[in-house]
Every structure is written in structure tokens, then in C-alpha cells.
Design an enzyme around this catalytic site. Structure first.
Site, PDB file in Angstrom:
ATOM      1  N   ALA A  44       0.791  -1.232   0.000  1.00  0.00           N
ATOM      2  CA  ALA A  44       0.000   0.000   0.000  1.00  0.00           C
ATOM      3  C   ALA A  44       0.831   1.295   0.000  1.00  0.00           C
ATOM      4  O   ALA A  44       0.678   2.141  -0.897  1.00  0.00           O
ATOM      5  CB  ALA A  44      -0.977  -0.027   1.160  1.00  0.00           C
ATOM      6  N   ASP A  57      -3.945  -2.574   3.868  1.00  0.00           N
ATOM      7  CA  ASP A  57      -4.150  -1.792   2.643  1.00  0.00           C
ATOM      8  C   ASP A  57      -5.143  -0.666   2.858  1.00  0.00           C
ATOM      9  O   ASP A  57      -5.107   0.348   2.163  1.00  0.00           O
ATOM     10  CB  ASP A  57      -4.611  -2.698   1.502  1.00  0.00           C
ATOM     11  N   ARG A  89      -5.021   0.411  -9.092  1.00  0.00           N
ATOM     12  CA  ARG A  89      -5.522  -0.674  -8.230  1.00  0.00           C
ATOM     13  C   ARG A  89      -6.544  -0.070  -7.255  1.00  0.00           C
ATOM     14  O   ARG A  89      -6.386   1.078  -6.855  1.00  0.00           O
ATOM     15  CB  ARG A  89      -4.367  -1.343  -7.447  1.00  0.00           C
TER      16      ARG A  89
HETATM   17  O1  MRU Z   1      -1.187  -7.195  -3.492  1.00  0.00           O
HETATM   18  P1  MRU Z   1      -0.105  -6.524  -2.693  1.00  0.00           P
HETATM   19  O2  MRU Z   1       1.192  -7.270  -2.694  1.00  0.00           O
HETATM   20  O3  MRU Z   1       0.040  -5.072  -3.055  1.00  0.00           O
HETATM   21  O4  MRU Z   1      -0.663  -6.582  -1.200  1.00  0.00           O
HETATM   22  C1  MRU Z   1       0.139  -6.061  -0.181  1.00  0.00           C
HETATM   23  C2  MRU Z   1      -0.421  -6.231   1.171  1.00  0.00           C
HETATM   24  O5  MRU Z   1      -1.510  -6.736   1.349  1.00  0.00           O
HETATM   25  C3  MRU Z   1       0.354  -5.654   2.314  1.00  0.00           C
HETATM   26  O6  MRU Z   1       0.179  -6.415   3.473  1.00  0.00           O
HETATM   27  C4  MRU Z   1      -0.135  -4.222   2.584  1.00  0.00           C
HETATM   28  O7  MRU Z   1      -0.142  -3.473   1.411  1.00  0.00           O
HETATM   29  C5  MRU Z   1       0.707  -3.537   3.597  1.00  0.00           C
HETATM   30  S1  MRU Z   1       2.292  -3.125   2.979  1.00  0.00           S
HETATM   31  C6  MRU Z   1       3.097  -2.233   4.168  1.00  0.00           C
END
Ligand code: MRU
Length: 360
Positions: free
Chosen positions: A57, A246, A98
């Protein structure tokens, strides 16, 4: 050549930004290859976010802010009004990358507002102002993670094993990491911890990225199949669970990588504390509860194929929700750069985020 980076960057960096463009460490290829993808336009940046060259995120937010700068550099506007109209169009385009991580929209809104508030600046100056703003977003995220780490470190045991899911480390942020930052800070403070990294099907962020990061910073790590978490909790191996987020709704419900909810239910069943670490930019107080958070559904191919090989019979269906929702009732505490937030979340989130209440 001008290089744009924080004064004290983390050793692990998801990107390098210079006047020649944005170089993203291709997270799809880690840990086998460390290759940088060069983006010169905002459309290339959007594609890189969509295709998960960069993910996580806060990293998505920072990347989008830099993408907006690349877009602003390409605007041929002669007036401030035309420049701002072009900027808003590009921000809308980047916002389609996204849907779930709120940091993307937060960073784009902050960038556009910054330009709008500079009422005396013309297009040339605005590009420079936006460049500084994107760099501030990156720097502030890194500083937030270091602070969050110090707050969260106290919550973890003196020794033992901590379970994490997906990758909430330096690769997913401006550096240091959120959940992994808390683990790093605890180890730096002398705690003797090791990490269990859920492999995190289908994208394998845990197996590929969390394990790679932990090796880089010298913290013992073991990768487990996602399905092994319950058994290992029942055996008493797991002392705490910590994950990133997220998007966090006003009532404390958390959207995070698919599989997080399962872990939270398991942790409750086994009396294990379940922590979520995230910066204030991940909170969406406009979302009353998790039910209002849009959950990304990714292509079924990501389930059908594993490291380039088809693993399901042709003609099979697959469902691929990228995130799930963990109800606030299953979360022991939220760790932020403004302090640790404990239940009742609906009351305490605004107090801690606004600085009115100190961490207990
Ligand atoms: O699909 P992604 O790899 O973008 O998902 C990432 C996550 O779910 C993480 O746990 C979240 O973004 C926190 S990152 C500090």
C-alpha cells in the site's frame, strides 16, 4: 545527474528516482533476479503498479506520486489553469491502477491539492513543487515506519517466533517496513525474535519477498505454507501475529492480503495477540466499516499458474480475491506512527490519529 531520495534511505529500496526516470525494482522477479524496470511516463508507472512490479500500500502511493511528477513533466501547458487541468486528468488515470490500497488515492489527492494551493506558481515552478512533495511523501513514510517500529517493538515478546503474512516490509513502503519494521525495531532493541513467513499464495509475497528482506537484514526466517499456520499456533510455536494493511476503516476493520482474516480467526482461537501495523495514510475515515472497502479481484491466471507453470487442469475455474477483511473485534491493537491504538477503535482511532491521545 539529479537523484531524488530521502536523506537517510533504507538499505532496501523498491525504487530509484533520478532525472532520467523512475527505476522500479521488479518485485515479480525477486528473489532470483534483482532487475530494475525504467518508467518514463505516468502510463508506464500505472502499468507497473497494475502488473505488481511494485506493490504494497504505501509503496503504491509513493510510486503514484512520482508517476504524477513524470506526467507533470510531460505537460505542455502554458498556463497554470491548463496545467492543473492536465494534472487532475493524469491523477484520475493513475487512480485506476488498483482499487483497495487507500494510500494510492491519498497520495494523489495530496499532490493535486499541493499544486492547487500554490496560487502564484506557474507550470515550471509547479513541476518542481510537485517533485518536492512526492519526495516528502516518500521521506515521511520512511520516518513513520521508523517511529511505528519503536511503538510496536514494545508489544512483541522478548523472544520467540512472530508470524507475518504477505510482505509489509521495505519493499512495500518508503523503507524499513510496517509489520516488518516493527519486527526489525524489536530485534534492534535486543529482542531475540525469529519470523515465520506465510508463503502467501498466489503471488508468494511471503516466500519471495519477506524471506528475501529478512535475510538481507539478518533476521532468522522460515517460510511456511499458508495452511500450516493453524497447526503451528496449536503447537505453541507462534507468540504473536503482525501484518500490514491496505486500508483501515473508521471502525478499525482492516483490508489486507487474502489470508489475513484466516490468521486473525486462528489467533483468536489460540489466544495469540494479532497486531496490524500501518501508517496514518492507510486509514480511510470516510469508510465507516470494512464492508465499504472495494476488494480487488485479480485475474484467475494468477491462481492457475505458479512460477510460470500451469497447476490446474485446463477448463477449471478459479477465484482470486486479492484482499480480505478482518473485523476490528479480532485485532488486539493497531500500530501507527502516532501511537498504538487499542479498542474501542471507533473512539480511539480519531483520538490517536489527531494527536489528542497519547499511546497508552
Ligand atoms: O497485493 P499486494 O502485494 O500489493 O498486497 C500487499 C499487502 O496486502 C500488504 O500487506 C499491505 O499493502 C501492507 S504493505 C506495508
Amino acid at each position: 545527474m539529479r537523484v531524488f531520495e530521502p536523506a537517510e534511505p533504507d538499505t532496501i529500496r523498491a525504487w530509484r528516482w533520478t532525472e532520467r526516470g523512475l527505476y522500479l525494482l521488479d518485485q515479480r522477479l525477486l528473489p532470483r533476479r534483482e532487475v530494475y524496470v525504467r518508467c518514463r511516463t505516468w502510463r508506464e508507472v500505472r502499468k507497473a503498479i497494475r502488473d505488481m512490479v511494485v506493490r504494497g500500500a504505501p509503496a503504491i502511493g509513493i510510486t503514484a506520486a512520482i508517476g504524477l511528477v513524470l506526467g507533470a513533466e510531460g505537460l505542455r501547458a502554458r498556463t497554470r489553469r491548463a496545467f492543473l487541468a492536465g494534472l487532475r486528468r493524469i491523477a484520475q488515470g493513475l487512480a485506476k491502477a488498483r482499487p483497495t490500497a487507500v494510500n494510492l488515492f491519498w497520495a494523489l489527492d495530496r499532490m493535486v491539492r499541493r499544486a492547487e494551493n500554490e496560487t502564484d506558481a506557474g507550470p515550471g515552478e509547479l513541476v518542481e513543487i510537485l517533485r518536492r512533495e512526492a519526495l516528502s511523501i516518500w521521506e515521511e513514510d520512511l520516518a513513520a515506519n521508523r517511529r511505528m517500529g519503536r511503538f510496536g517493538a514494545d508489544l512483541l515478546p522478548e523472544e520467540g517466533t512472530v508470524l507475518t503474512h504477505c510482505n509489509a516490509g521495505a519493499l512495500a513502503t518508503g523503507g524499513y517496513g510496517t509489520a516488518l519494521g516493527v519486527i526489525r525495531a524489536a530485534v534492534e532493541a535486543g529482542k531475540r525474535l525469529s519470523v515465520l513467513a506465510d508463503e502467501t499464495r498466489p503471488y508468494l509475497q511471503g516466500a519471495r519477498l519477506t524471506a528475501w528482506e529478512m535475510k538481507k537484514v539478518g533476521i532468522p526466517v522460515a517460510v511456511i505454507p499458508d495452511a500450516a499456520a493453524g497447526f503451528l499456533m496449536a503447537r505453541g510455536v507462534v507468540r504473536a501475529v503482525i501484518v500490514g494493511a491496505d486500508r483501515i476503516a473508521a471502525n478499525g476493520d482492516v483490508a489486507n492480503k487474502i489470508g489475513t482474516y484466516t490468521l486473525a480467526v486462528l489467533a483468536r482461537e489460540h489466544g495469540i495477540p494479532f497486531y496490524v501495523a500501518a501508517p496514518s495514510s492507510t486509514f480511510d475515515l470516510g469508510c465507516p466499516s470494512g464492508g465499504e472497502i472495494p476488494i480487488e479481484e485479480r485475474a484467475p491466471e494468477e491462481v492457475h499458474f505458479c512460477v510460470g507453470k500451469r497447476i490446474t487442469p485446463a477448463g477449471t475455474n478459479a477465484v482470486n480475491p486479492a484482499f480480505d477483511l478482518t473485523p476490528a473485534s479480532l485485532i488486539t491493537a493497531l500500530v501507527t506512527e502516532r501511537g498504538v491504538i487499542k479498542p474501542p477503535y471507533a473512539e480511539n482511532i480519531p483520538l490517536v490519529l489527531s494527536g489528542e491521545a497519547q499511546t497508552p
